[in-house]
Scaffold this active site. Sequence first.
Site, short mmCIF file in Angstrom:
data_model
loop_
_atom_site.label_atom_id
_atom_site.label_comp_id
_atom_site.label_asym_id
_atom_site.label_seq_id
_atom_site.Cartn_x
_atom_site.Cartn_y
_atom_site.Cartn_z
N ARG A 123 0.82 -1.22 0.00
CA ARG A 123 0.00 0.00 0.00
C ARG A 123 0.85 1.26 0.00
O ARG A 123 0.45 2.28 -0.56
CB ARG A 123 -0.95 -0.02 1.19
CG ARG A 123 -2.02 -1.06 1.00
CD ARG A 123 -3.12 -0.95 2.00
NE ARG A 123 -4.22 -1.79 1.58
CZ ARG A 123 -4.99 -2.49 2.41
NH1 ARG A 123 -4.77 -2.45 3.71
NH2 ARG A 123 -5.96 -3.22 1.95
N LYS A 157 -20.73 -15.78 -1.74
CA LYS A 157 -22.17 -15.61 -1.57
C LYS A 157 -22.84 -14.73 -2.61
O LYS A 157 -22.35 -13.66 -2.93
CB LYS A 157 -22.43 -14.97 -0.21
CG LYS A 157 -22.06 -15.85 0.95
CD LYS A 157 -22.33 -15.07 2.20
CE LYS A 157 -22.08 -15.91 3.44
NZ LYS A 157 -22.11 -15.04 4.62
N GLY A 215 -13.81 -2.89 -0.85
CA GLY A 215 -15.19 -2.42 -0.72
C GLY A 215 -15.50 -1.31 -1.71
O GLY A 215 -16.60 -1.26 -2.29
P1 AMP Z 1 -15.71 -13.28 -1.76
O1 AMP Z 1 -15.02 -12.53 -0.65
O2 AMP Z 1 -17.17 -13.25 -1.71
O3 AMP Z 1 -15.15 -12.91 -3.12
O4 AMP Z 1 -15.38 -14.80 -1.51
C1 AMP Z 1 -14.10 -15.31 -1.57
C2 AMP Z 1 -14.09 -16.62 -0.85
O5 AMP Z 1 -14.97 -17.51 -1.49
C3 AMP Z 1 -12.73 -17.29 -0.88
O6 AMP Z 1 -12.21 -17.30 0.41
C4 AMP Z 1 -13.00 -18.68 -1.40
O7 AMP Z 1 -12.38 -19.70 -0.66
C5 AMP Z 1 -14.50 -18.80 -1.25
N1 AMP Z 1 -15.07 -19.76 -2.20
C6 AMP Z 1 -14.93 -19.78 -3.54
N2 AMP Z 1 -15.55 -20.82 -4.07
C7 AMP Z 1 -16.10 -21.51 -3.06
C8 AMP Z 1 -16.87 -22.69 -2.98
N3 AMP Z 1 -17.19 -23.39 -4.07
N4 AMP Z 1 -17.28 -23.10 -1.77
C9 AMP Z 1 -16.96 -22.40 -0.67
N5 AMP Z 1 -16.23 -21.27 -0.67
C10 AMP Z 1 -15.81 -20.84 -1.86
#
Ligand code: AMP
Length: 392
Positions: A35, A197, A373
Site C-alpha cells: 500500500r 455468496k 469495498g
Molecule cells: P468473496 O469474498 O465473496 O469474493 O469470496 C471469496 C471466498 O470464497 C474465498 O475465500 C473462497 O475460498 C471462497 N469460495 C470460492 N468458491 C467456493 C466454494 N465453491 N465453496 C466455498 N467457498 C468458496
Amino acid sequence: MKYIDQIDMKDKRVFIRVDFNVPMDKEGKVTSDKRVRASIPTINYALEKGAKLIIASHLGRPKGKRVEEMSLKPVVKVLSGLLQKEVTFLDDCVGETVEQAVGKMKEGDIVLLENLRFHPGEDKNDAGFAKQLAALCDIYIDDAFAVSHRAAASNSAITEFVKTCAAGFLLKNEVEYFKKAMVNPAHPLVAIIGGAKVSDKIGLLGNLIEKVDKILIGGGMAFTFLRATGYETGKSLCEEEMLDTACKIVDKAKQKNVQFLLPVDAVIAQSATAETEANVCGVKEIPKDWIGLDIGPATISLFSDALKGVKTIIWNGPMGMFELAPFSKGTFALAQSVADSGALSIIGGGDTDTAIKKAGLSAKMSYISTGGGAFLEWLEGKILPGIAALEK
Ligand code: AMP
C-alpha cells in the site's frame, strides 16, 4: 475532477491522503509495503515539483481514540526506505504542535501524520476536524481510493475547506480504468463473478446486467444459482433465501440478452481441506454428501472460450476455494485465459487480487484495483463519497 499533474505545487504545503493501512505483525513490523508503494508515484511527483509534503492515513479501526498498536510510526521507516529520503513523524494529525511543525517545513520536507482515526471526527466526516486538517495545507490531494466509499473528514469534508483539491496518480488510475470498464467500455464486455455468496454480490450483479454482454459465474455462489435452476448440489454452499433472487437475475439476463454462463462441472470433495480426495463430476451429478469447491475442466474450457475475442473483462471473486491447492486450478486457469485474451482486464475486490498474485499473473492484468469495498460499491453503481467530493 482535477488531477495532481494539473496544479502548481512549488513551495506549497501539500496534504496527501493516502491509504497506508498496512498489515503488521505482533512486534509492530510492517509485513507488506504494497500500500505504501502504491502511492510512491504521487509522493515522488509532488516532491519533484517542490512541494512540502504532509502525508496522512488511517490504520486499522481505533474508533476515535489513541491505540498504540495502531500508530503509523512503524510506517516511517518503510516510506523513508522507499523514497530514500528522511521522513519526520508527528505524533498527532491536528493541533498546535502539528501546525508549528508544518509551519517550519521547507521545500522537499516530508512529514507523516499520526493515524487520522485516533480522532472521532475522522469517521464522522466532522467539519470541525476537517477544518483543522485543512489548516495544515494549501493543496489537498486524495490518493486513497480504498476508503472512497466512506465519507470521512480527510476525504470528504476537507474538500470544503481547501481551495485546490485534486486526485493523485493512484486515484487517477482507478477513475480512468473504471471509466474504461463501466462508462465507455469496448464491447464485448464480460463480467466474471465468483466468491462465496450471492447475497454479497447481488447489487453488483443487478448493475452489471445492465451493461455487460456476458456474465460468467463461478465460486460458491454458482451453486445457489444451480439450485435455483433446479439441480441438487449436495453439500455445496447454498443460500436458500437467495434462490428467488437468483431466479430473477437469470430471468433478467435473458430479458436483456446477456449471456449468463454457469458451471457445467465441479471439483468436489467430502470436506474443504487440502488433504481430502477430490473428484470431478457434472453439476447435475454432485453426490448428496459432497461439496462443490471449484469449477471443473469442462467449465474452464467453456469460460475460456467465452473470453475469446472479448474486448473488456471485469473480474471479481475467485472460481473456487483457491486457498487450498486441490481447489485452486479453476481460478488459476481462468486467470491464464484472462491474461491470454488480449482484452482490457480490470480486477478487484476481496480475494481476487490475492488469487491472481498466487497464480503469478498479476503483471498480465491491465489493472488491479486497490479498493476492496470501494471497487465493489463502484461496480454496484453507487456514488463514492470520496470521489464525489473531489468532483465537486
Ligand atoms: P468473496 O469474498 O465473496 O469474493 O469470496 C471469496 C471466498 O470464497 C474465498 O475465500 C473462497 O475460498 C471462497 N469460495 C470460492 N468458491 C467456493 C466454494 N465453491 N465453496 C466455498 N467457498 C468458496
